[in-house]
Design a protein around this motif. Structure first.
Motif, PDB file in Angstrom:
ATOM      1  N   GLU A  58      -5.864  10.926  10.522  1.00 47.07           N
ATOM      2  CA  GLU A  58      -4.399  10.883  10.466  1.00 47.07           C
ATOM      3  C   GLU A  58      -3.868   9.459  10.424  1.00 47.07           C
ATOM      4  OE1 GLU A  58      -6.256  12.470  12.585  1.00 47.07           O
ATOM      5  OE2 GLU A  58      -5.576  14.539  12.911  1.00 47.07           O
ATOM      6  N   GLY A  59      -4.452   8.590  11.268  1.00 45.57           N
ATOM      7  CA  GLY A  59      -4.004   7.198  11.329  1.00 45.57           C
ATOM      8  C   GLY A  59      -4.255   6.446  10.037  1.00 45.57           C
ATOM      9  N   THR A  60      -5.463   6.612   9.495  1.00 45.96           N
ATOM     10  CA  THR A  60      -5.828   5.936   8.248  1.00 45.96           C
ATOM     11  C   THR A  60      -4.951   6.418   7.094  1.00 45.96           C
ATOM     12  OG1 THR A  60      -8.124   5.744   8.991  1.00 45.96           O
ATOM     13  CG2 THR A  60      -7.711   5.467   6.641  1.00 45.96           C
ATOM     14  N   LYS A  61      -4.677   7.718   7.073  1.00 44.67           N
ATOM     15  CA  LYS A  61      -3.832   8.286   6.017  1.00 44.67           C
ATOM     16  C   LYS A  61      -2.418   7.725   6.078  1.00 44.67           C
ATOM     17  CE  LYS A  61      -2.232  12.674   4.087  1.00 44.67           C
ATOM     18  NZ  LYS A  61      -2.257  14.170   4.218  1.00 44.67           N
ATOM     19  N   LEU A  62      -1.858   7.619   7.286  1.00 43.74           N
ATOM     20  CA  LEU A  62      -0.496   7.109   7.441  1.00 43.74           C
ATOM     21  C   LEU A  62      -0.407   5.640   7.037  1.00 43.74           C
ATOM     22  CD1 LEU A  62       2.392   7.583   8.255  1.00 43.74           C
ATOM     23  CD2 LEU A  62       1.765   7.148  10.642  1.00 43.74           C
ATOM     24  N   ILE A  63      -1.401   4.843   7.411  1.00 43.03           N
ATOM     25  CA  ILE A  63      -1.405   3.427   7.039  1.00 43.03           C
ATOM     26  C   ILE A  63      -1.522   3.282   5.525  1.00 43.03           C
ATOM     27  CG2 ILE A  63      -2.767   1.297   7.140  1.00 43.03           C
ATOM     28  CD1 ILE A  63      -3.393   1.995  10.066  1.00 43.03           C
ATOM     29  N   SER A  64      -2.405   4.062   4.930  1.00 40.03           N
ATOM     30  CA  SER A  64      -2.580   4.019   3.470  1.00 40.03           C
ATOM     31  C   SER A  64      -1.290   4.413   2.753  1.00 40.03           C
ATOM     32  CB  SER A  64      -3.714   4.966   3.070  1.00 40.03           C
ATOM     33  OG  SER A  64      -3.871   4.990   1.675  1.00 40.03           O
ATOM     34  N   THR A  65      -0.617   5.459   3.261  1.00 34.37           N
ATOM     35  CA  THR A  65       0.651   5.908   2.666  1.00 34.37           C
ATOM     36  C   THR A  65       1.722   4.824   2.777  1.00 34.37           C
ATOM     37  OG1 THR A  65       0.162   8.215   3.221  1.00 34.37           O
ATOM     38  CG2 THR A  65       2.466   7.656   2.785  1.00 34.37           C
ATOM     39  N   THR A  66       1.744   4.147   3.919  1.00 36.56           N
ATOM     40  CA  THR A  66       2.727   3.080   4.139  1.00 36.56           C
ATOM     41  C   THR A  66       2.505   1.915   3.175  1.00 36.56           C
ATOM     42  OG1 THR A  66       2.854   3.657   6.491  1.00 36.56           O
ATOM     43  CG2 THR A  66       3.723   1.504   5.848  1.00 36.56           C
ATOM     44  N   LEU A  67       1.256   1.524   2.998  1.00 39.45           N
ATOM     45  CA  LEU A  67       0.940   0.426   2.086  1.00 39.45           C
ATOM     46  C   LEU A  67       1.272   0.804   0.637  1.00 39.45           C
ATOM     47  CD1 LEU A  67      -2.463  -0.812   3.608  1.00 39.45           C
ATOM     48  CD2 LEU A  67      -0.211  -1.888   3.815  1.00 39.45           C
ATOM     49  N   SER A  68       1.001   2.052   0.267  1.00 37.18           N
ATOM     50  CA  SER A  68       1.333   2.527  -1.081  1.00 37.18           C
ATOM     51  C   SER A  68       2.851   2.537  -1.289  1.00 37.18           C
ATOM     52  CB  SER A  68       0.774   3.932  -1.297  1.00 37.18           C
ATOM     53  OG  SER A  68      -0.631   3.928  -1.245  1.00 37.18           O
ATOM     54  N   PHE A  69       3.587   2.925  -0.245  1.00 36.29           N
ATOM     55  CA  PHE A  69       5.038   2.946  -0.290  1.00 36.29           C
ATOM     56  C   PHE A  69       5.578   1.539  -0.551  1.00 36.29           C
ATOM     57  CE2 PHE A  69       9.206   2.938   1.926  1.00 36.29           C
ATOM     58  CZ  PHE A  69       9.840   3.932   1.188  1.00 36.29           C
ATOM     59  N   CYS A  70       4.987   0.553   0.126  1.00 30.63           N
ATOM     60  CA  CYS A  70       5.393  -0.843  -0.079  1.00 30.63           C
ATOM     61  C   CYS A  70       5.154  -1.262  -1.533  1.00 30.63           C
ATOM     62  CB  CYS A  70       4.616  -1.769   0.858  1.00 30.63           C
ATOM     63  SG  CYS A  70       5.053  -1.628   2.598  1.00 30.63           S
ATOM     64  N   GLN A  71       4.003  -0.866  -2.062  1.00 29.98           N
ATOM     65  CA  GLN A  71       3.681  -1.194  -3.458  1.00 29.98           C
ATOM     66  C   GLN A  71       4.683  -0.562  -4.418  1.00 29.98           C
ATOM     67  OE1 GLN A  71      -0.386  -0.123  -4.378  1.00 29.98           O
ATOM     68  NE2 GLN A  71      -1.038  -2.252  -4.191  1.00 29.98           N
ATOM     69  N   ASP A  72       4.953   0.716  -4.212  1.00 26.52           N
ATOM     70  CA  ASP A  72       5.856   1.451  -5.098  1.00 26.52           C
ATOM     71  C   ASP A  72       7.257   0.849  -5.127  1.00 26.52           C
ATOM     72  OD1 ASP A  72       3.791   3.179  -5.637  1.00 26.52           O
ATOM     73  OD2 ASP A  72       4.463   4.733  -4.252  1.00 26.52           O
ATOM     74  N   LEU A  73       7.690   0.293  -3.979  1.00 28.41           N
ATOM     75  CA  LEU A  73       9.033  -0.279  -3.884  1.00 28.41           C
ATOM     76  C   LEU A  73       9.056  -1.774  -4.219  1.00 28.41           C
ATOM     77  CD1 LEU A  73      10.426   1.448  -0.667  1.00 28.41           C
ATOM     78  CD2 LEU A  73      11.005   1.942  -3.032  1.00 28.41           C
ATOM     79  N   GLY A  74       7.885  -2.313  -4.548  1.00 32.36           N
ATOM     80  CA  GLY A  74       7.821  -3.739  -4.880  1.00 32.36           C
ATOM     81  C   GLY A  74       7.921  -4.651  -3.667  1.00 32.36           C
ATOM     82  N   LEU A  75       7.620  -4.111  -2.482  1.00 32.05           N
ATOM     83  CA  LEU A  75       7.668  -4.915  -1.250  1.00 32.05           C
ATOM     84  C   LEU A  75       6.300  -5.568  -1.031  1.00 32.05           C
ATOM     85  CD1 LEU A  75       9.559  -2.310   0.988  1.00 32.05           C
ATOM     86  CD2 LEU A  75      10.534  -4.275  -0.217  1.00 32.05           C
ATOM     87  N   PHE A  76       5.931  -6.437  -1.964  1.00 34.27           N
ATOM     88  CA  PHE A  76       4.570  -6.975  -1.969  1.00 34.27           C
ATOM     89  C   PHE A  76       4.313  -7.937  -0.809  1.00 34.27           C
ATOM     90  CE2 PHE A  76       5.550  -6.127  -6.557  1.00 34.27           C
ATOM     91  CZ  PHE A  76       4.758  -4.998  -6.660  1.00 34.27           C
ATOM     92  N   ALA A  77       5.329  -8.712  -0.416  1.00 35.16           N
ATOM     93  CA  ALA A  77       5.158  -9.629   0.722  1.00 35.16           C
ATOM     94  C   ALA A  77       4.922  -8.831   2.000  1.00 35.16           C
ATOM     95  CB  ALA A  77       6.392 -10.522   0.869  1.00 35.16           C
ATOM     96  N   LEU A  78       5.658  -7.735   2.164  1.00 36.45           N
ATOM     97  CA  LEU A  78       5.481  -6.885   3.335  1.00 36.45           C
ATOM     98  C   LEU A  78       4.111  -6.214   3.308  1.00 36.45           C
ATOM     99  CD1 LEU A  78       6.470  -5.495   5.883  1.00 36.45           C
ATOM    100  CD2 LEU A  78       7.673  -3.822   4.450  1.00 36.45           C
ATOM    101  N   GLU A  79       3.693  -5.757   2.141  1.00 30.92           N
ATOM    102  CA  GLU A  79       2.365  -5.146   2.013  1.00 30.92           C
ATOM    103  C   GLU A  79       1.277  -6.134   2.437  1.00 30.92           C
ATOM    104  OE1 GLU A  79      -0.692  -3.367  -1.365  1.00 30.92           O
ATOM    105  OE2 GLU A  79       1.039  -4.581  -1.946  1.00 30.92           O
ATOM    106  N   GLN A  80       1.431  -7.399   2.032  1.00 32.55           N
ATOM    107  CA  GLN A  80       0.464  -8.424   2.395  1.00 32.55           C
ATOM    108  C   GLN A  80       0.469  -8.663   3.910  1.00 32.55           C
ATOM    109  OE1 GLN A  80       1.206 -12.472   1.009  1.00 32.55           O
ATOM    110  NE2 GLN A  80      -0.971 -12.763   0.640  1.00 32.55           N
ATOM    111  N   GLU A  81       1.675  -8.699   4.504  1.00 25.26           N
ATOM    112  CA  GLU A  81       1.793  -8.860   5.954  1.00 25.26           C
ATOM    113  C   GLU A  81       1.033  -7.763   6.688  1.00 25.26           C
ATOM    114  OE1 GLU A  81       5.536  -9.314   8.118  1.00 25.26           O
ATOM    115  OE2 GLU A  81       6.361 -10.371   6.386  1.00 25.26           O
ATOM    116  N   LEU A  82       1.272  -6.519   6.279  1.00 25.27           N
ATOM    117  CA  LEU A  82       0.650  -5.379   6.946  1.00 25.27           C
ATOM    118  C   LEU A  82      -0.861  -5.364   6.729  1.00 25.27           C
ATOM    119  CD1 LEU A  82       3.269  -2.580   6.133  1.00 25.27           C
ATOM    120  CD2 LEU A  82       3.062  -3.946   8.212  1.00 25.27           C
ATOM    121  N   THR A  83      -1.293  -5.730   5.531  1.00 32.28           N
ATOM    122  CA  THR A  83      -2.728  -5.775   5.235  1.00 32.28           C
ATOM    123  C   THR A  83      -3.436  -6.814   6.100  1.00 32.28           C
ATOM    124  OG1 THR A  83      -2.334  -5.074   2.948  1.00 32.28           O
ATOM    125  CG2 THR A  83      -4.455  -6.095   3.418  1.00 32.28           C
ATOM    126  N   LEU A  84      -2.800  -7.984   6.249  1.00 31.46           N
ATOM    127  CA  LEU A  84      -3.378  -9.022   7.104  1.00 31.46           C
ATOM    128  C   LEU A  84      -3.427  -8.571   8.561  1.00 31.46           C
ATOM    129  CD1 LEU A  84      -1.723 -12.246   5.592  1.00 31.46           C
ATOM    130  CD2 LEU A  84      -4.134 -11.582   5.466  1.00 31.46           C
TER     131      LEU A  84
END
Length: 289
Positions: free
Chosen positions: A255-281
């Motif tokens: 469940e946790g891995t799925k939610l994190i993956s969905t969140t990162l994909s959401f950032c990508q879809d909305l063009g929030l690339f800086a935020l995606e990088q923050e969360l990935t780090l």
């Protein structure tokens, strides 16, 4: 540009004046708090009374207002340079910035330059692997943060940027019951809500790294109670990401891995690339032993 309320706050703190005395008969505490955060402006008639209570004349206040805004631009320049140099582990650049900030602090005596100097000193020691010698700076930073009754965006951000020097006990001391209630206050403009969410997220990530999260779950509850604006996708993504980490900490890995993956994909879809990088780090930081 700094508002008149933010300038008044700087002067009030420098003079050691309490808000209840400065704003007596002019405005209630919630209103004065909004004013000093730059969220609300007041009538000139009230400002003139405040200036008088600060033992200043109008000409002197105008001078300070203009000087503060010049100094604010200079502060932001060094602030951003320092954060970038530390992130890139550029030791010589951090050393140079630290020296420049120290010189500026001696000439203008402004608290934010002094605090930036303390932060630069800690960053320098961190890069030099002298973490055991944070004690002096940490004592001063804690004293400053504990001494401010109501934190503004500046204090939340300052605490977050200095988080690497604090241990579990320091964090719990600074985010006590009273501060927790303040953090969950509903009167958040977008940037204030974001820095609160970012600080709490970083605290939770640090506690996970320290293996202390299970006994400090209250920070997750505080995070979920931070009121964010409806359009604030930054805060929503951070909360979703931390919820994923919370599930993983509770051994609900799928469940946790799925939610994190969905969140990162959401950032990508909305063009929030800086935020995606923050969360990935942040995710990598949690996973590194």
């Amino acid at each position: 540009m700094m508002s008149s309320g933010e300038i008044v706050r700087q002067i009030r703190l420098t003079k050691g004046l309490k808000t209840k005395n400065l704003y007596r008969g002019l405005m209630a505490q919630p209103t004065s708090s909004q004013y000093e955060r730059g969220k609300k402006e007041i009538k000139i008639s009230k400002l003139l009374i405040i200036i008088a209570r600060l033992n200043l004349d109008l000409e002197e206040f105008v001078y300070l207002f203009e000087r503060e805004n010049d100094e604010f631009a200079l502060y932001e320049k060094y602030h951003q340079r320092l954060l970038k140099a530390f992130k890139n582990k550029a030791l010589m650049e951090v050393c140079l910035i630290h020296q420049n900030i120290s010189n500026l602090t001696e000439s203008n005596r402004l608290s934010r330059f002094n605090n930036l100097g303390l932060l630069a000193s800690c960053m320098l020691k961190k890069l030099e692997a002298k973490s055991e010698s944070f004690a002096a700076e940490k004592e001063l930073i804690i004293a400053y943060l504990m001494g401010v009754k109501v934190w503004s965006k500046y204090e939340y951000q300052f605490f977050d940027e200095a988080l690497f020097i604090f241990n579990e006990n320091d964090i719990c001391q600074l985010i006590n019951a009273s501060r927790s209630e303040e953090i969950c206050d509903s009167q958040n403009f977008t940037l204030l809500g974001q820095v609160k969410v970012k600080l709490l997220a970083d605290i939770i990530i640090k506690l996970i790294r320290l293996d202390s999260y299970s006994k400090n779950k209250r920070f997750f509850s505080i995070l979920n109670n931070v009121k964010s604006q409806q359009e604030d996708l930054y805060s929503k993504c951070y909360k979703s990401f931390i919820t994923g980490l919370d599930l993983i900490a509770a051994k609900q890995f799928v469940e946790g891995t799925k939610l994190i993956s969905t969140t990162l994909s959401f950032c990508q879809d909305l063009g929030l690339f800086a935020l995606e990088q923050e969360l990935t780090l942040s995710l990598k930081y949690c996973l590194v032993n």
